[in-house]
Design an enzyme around this catalytic site. Sequence first.
Site, mmCIF file in Angstrom:
data_model
loop_
_atom_site.group_PDB
_atom_site.id
_atom_site.type_symbol
_atom_site.label_atom_id
_atom_site.label_comp_id
_atom_site.label_asym_id
_atom_site.label_seq_id
_atom_site.Cartn_x
_atom_site.Cartn_y
_atom_site.Cartn_z
ATOM 1 C CG ASN A 1 -0.364 -0.081 2.655
ATOM 2 O OD1 ASN A 1 0.693 -0.570 2.682
ATOM 3 N ND2 ASN A 1 -0.801 0.695 3.507
ATOM 4 C CB ILE A 2 1.611 3.696 -2.350
ATOM 5 C CG1 ILE A 2 2.583 2.251 -2.604
ATOM 6 C CG2 ILE A 2 2.643 4.928 -2.588
ATOM 7 C CD1 ILE A 2 3.837 2.116 -2.038
ATOM 8 C CD GLU A 3 -1.169 5.349 4.823
ATOM 9 O OE1 GLU A 3 -1.766 4.386 5.272
ATOM 10 O OE2 GLU A 3 -0.348 6.338 5.273
ATOM 11 C CB CYS B 1 -5.283 -1.158 -1.703
ATOM 12 S SG CYS B 1 -6.419 -0.230 -0.697
ATOM 13 C CB CYS C 1 -10.916 -1.742 0.898
ATOM 14 S SG CYS C 1 -10.112 -1.366 -0.698
ATOM 15 C CD GLU D 1 -5.595 -5.688 -1.012
ATOM 16 O OE1 GLU D 1 -4.797 -4.709 -0.700
ATOM 17 O OE2 GLU D 1 -6.434 -5.699 -0.053
ATOM 18 C CB CYS E 1 -8.953 -4.127 -3.119
ATOM 19 S SG CYS E 1 -7.700 -3.144 -2.936
#
EC number: 3.5.4.5
Length: 133
Positions: free
Chosen positions: A42-44, A53, A87, A55, A90
């Site tokens: 995940n890359i915020e 996310c 989520c 996935e 995803c």
Amino acid sequence: MNKDILFSEAEKAANYSYSPYSKFRVGAALLCADGEIITGANIENRSFGLTNCAERSAIFTALSKGKKEFKALAIHCPDADYPVSPCGACRQVISEFTESDFPIFFSGNDKNYTESTIGELFPYNALDELRDQ
């Protein structure tokens, strides 16, 4: 398919998470039909809507490499005391590229995984009906 190897790769991928805001690392490992495992983290972003996310990172990477057939997905979240499932966004993306019996395994920090399918997690996918026509 060796679930232990898939989870090991998802666990490693979580180490590459960029999650300074939530402190909620997630790693994913996608098993392609040819046996290659493609990982994602995940890359915020400060603007949470721009976050990606793990996935989707794995799936988009696979598709960008020309991979179109997938066998399984493992998701690991070392910062949760419970298994973390995909989520809604995803689930939508996974359903776009897999059949309803596609296996998904997910775990939290105890590494005990839950096993499901995209059809169980995302029932009544309209694309299933379109594919059947």
